[in-house]
Scaffold this active site. Structure first.
Site, PDB file in Angstrom:
ATOM      1  N   ASP A 142      11.771 -15.923  11.869  1.00  0.00           N
ATOM      2  CA  ASP A 142      12.491 -14.659  12.017  1.00  0.00           C
ATOM      3  C   ASP A 142      12.097 -13.647  10.955  1.00  0.00           C
ATOM      4  O   ASP A 142      11.397 -13.960   9.995  1.00  0.00           O
ATOM      5  CB  ASP A 142      14.010 -14.895  11.977  1.00  0.00           C
ATOM      6  CG  ASP A 142      14.425 -15.905  10.903  1.00  0.00           C
ATOM      7  OD1 ASP A 142      13.761 -15.966   9.855  1.00  0.00           O
ATOM      8  OD2 ASP A 142      15.415 -16.631  11.112  1.00  0.00           O
ATOM      9  N   GLU A 195      22.828 -16.905  16.337  1.00  0.00           N
ATOM     10  CA  GLU A 195      24.231 -16.974  15.964  1.00  0.00           C
ATOM     11  C   GLU A 195      25.054 -17.689  17.041  1.00  0.00           C
ATOM     12  O   GLU A 195      24.609 -17.837  18.188  1.00  0.00           O
ATOM     13  CB  GLU A 195      24.772 -15.556  15.752  1.00  0.00           C
ATOM     14  CG  GLU A 195      24.070 -14.765  14.658  1.00  0.00           C
ATOM     15  CD  GLU A 195      24.531 -15.141  13.255  1.00  0.00           C
ATOM     16  OE1 GLU A 195      25.041 -16.260  13.057  1.00  0.00           O
ATOM     17  OE2 GLU A 195      24.381 -14.305  12.350  1.00  0.00           O
ATOM     18  N   ASN A 201      27.773 -21.321   9.810  1.00  0.00           N
ATOM     19  CA  ASN A 201      28.366 -21.255  11.152  1.00  0.00           C
ATOM     20  C   ASN A 201      27.539 -22.017  12.189  1.00  0.00           C
ATOM     21  O   ASN A 201      27.781 -21.904  13.387  1.00  0.00           O
ATOM     22  CB  ASN A 201      28.553 -19.797  11.587  1.00  0.00           C
ATOM     23  CG  ASN A 201      27.234 -19.026  11.658  1.00  0.00           C
ATOM     24  OD1 ASN A 201      26.161 -19.586  11.450  1.00  0.00           O
ATOM     25  ND2 ASN A 201      27.324 -17.741  11.961  1.00  0.00           N
ATOM     26  N   HIS A 247      24.251 -21.685  12.696  1.00  0.00           N
ATOM     27  CA  HIS A 247      23.089 -20.996  13.262  1.00  0.00           C
ATOM     28  C   HIS A 247      21.786 -21.646  12.801  1.00  0.00           C
ATOM     29  O   HIS A 247      21.712 -22.217  11.713  1.00  0.00           O
ATOM     30  CB  HIS A 247      23.118 -19.490  12.964  1.00  0.00           C
ATOM     31  CG  HIS A 247      22.787 -19.095  11.553  1.00  0.00           C
ATOM     32  ND1 HIS A 247      23.671 -18.422  10.749  1.00  0.00           N
ATOM     33  CD2 HIS A 247      21.663 -19.238  10.807  1.00  0.00           C
ATOM     34  CE1 HIS A 247      23.110 -18.174   9.584  1.00  0.00           C
ATOM     35  NE2 HIS A 247      21.882 -18.674   9.588  1.00  0.00           N
TER      36      HIS A 247
END
EC number: 3.5.99.6
Length: 234
Positions: free
Chosen positions: A62, A135, A128, A130
């Site tokens: 990314d 996400e 979380n 990810h």
């Protein structure tokens, strides 16, 4: 999914590098690379090694939207500082966060992945759950795409910026479907703040609410965790 518990991040990096050497000995040519704090000890092992990586291709997960490659917060800069300057590769691919058409850039990146199947994919995991910048709520069918970062991710990454207001709100990320095409995945996680996500990834239901849970369906995943990150696995 194989779990390897280590004493600390330094040992984790050594184990990951041993796995990489085994993969290279079997003919691996394309590495999928990650940023953030989790893989740094792994990159340090690569840099210290006498191995030559100049016939390898790397594809990063990314990049932030809107940051120049010269920004010291860009993932392009991170990779050069932590690995590429010391260990040249044949070719390094990262998404172009300054692309005029970021949707077209995502499609271009999918083509790169199709042309260079990833043999050895390095991952971290967010608090979380990810992976990459995928996400919670991201479709498991998603390939490279533009992501609106959640507040928890922006907050977690703000430690690398002067202030939280400076953290980009979007990124271009390899999608979950793209990640799952990798032949082998090595996920590194260290620290108590990762314990909930690791528990959900290993034992929880496979759900888009916890993106890393899809790794339960991959044939060759190795998870390297310290005792803090593994604290909810017992």
């Amino acid at each position: 999914m194989k779990i390897i518990r280590v004493q600390d991040q330094i040992e984790g990096g050594k184990i990951a590098f041993t796995l990489l050497k085994d993969s290279l000995a079997k003919g691996a040519k394309t590495l999928g690379l990650a940023t953030g704090s989790s893989p740094i000890s792994f990159y340090q092992e690569m840099v210290k090694s006498p191995l030559d990586f100049s016939d390898l291709t790397s594809i990063n997960l990314d990049e932030y939207v809107g940051l120049s490659v010269e920004s010291d917060q860009s993932y392009d800069y991170f990779m050069r500082q932590n690995l590429f300057n010391a260990k040249p590769f044949k070719k390094n691919y990262l998404p172009n966060g300054l692309a005029t058409n970021i949707e077209a850039e995502a499609k271009r990146y999918d083509q790169i992945i199709a042309e260079h199947p990833i043999d050895f994919q390095v991952l971290g995991i967010g608090r979380n759950g990810h992976i990459g910048f995928n996400e919670p709520g991201t479709s498991f069918k998603e390939e490279t795409h533009v992501v609106d970062l959640q507040e928890s991710t922006i907050e977690a990454n703000s430690r690398f910026f002067t202030s939280i207001e400076d953290v980009p709100k979007q990124a271009i990320s390899m999608g979950i479907a793209s990640i799952m095409k990798s032949k082998m995945i090595v996920l590194l996680a260290f620290g108590q703040e990762k314990a909930d996500a690791i528990k959900g990834m290993v034992f929880g239901p496979i759900t888009e609410d916890l993106p890393a849970s899809i790794l339960q369906k991959h044939d060759h995943v190795i998870v390297i965790v310290d005792e803090a990150a593994a604290s909810q696995l017992d």
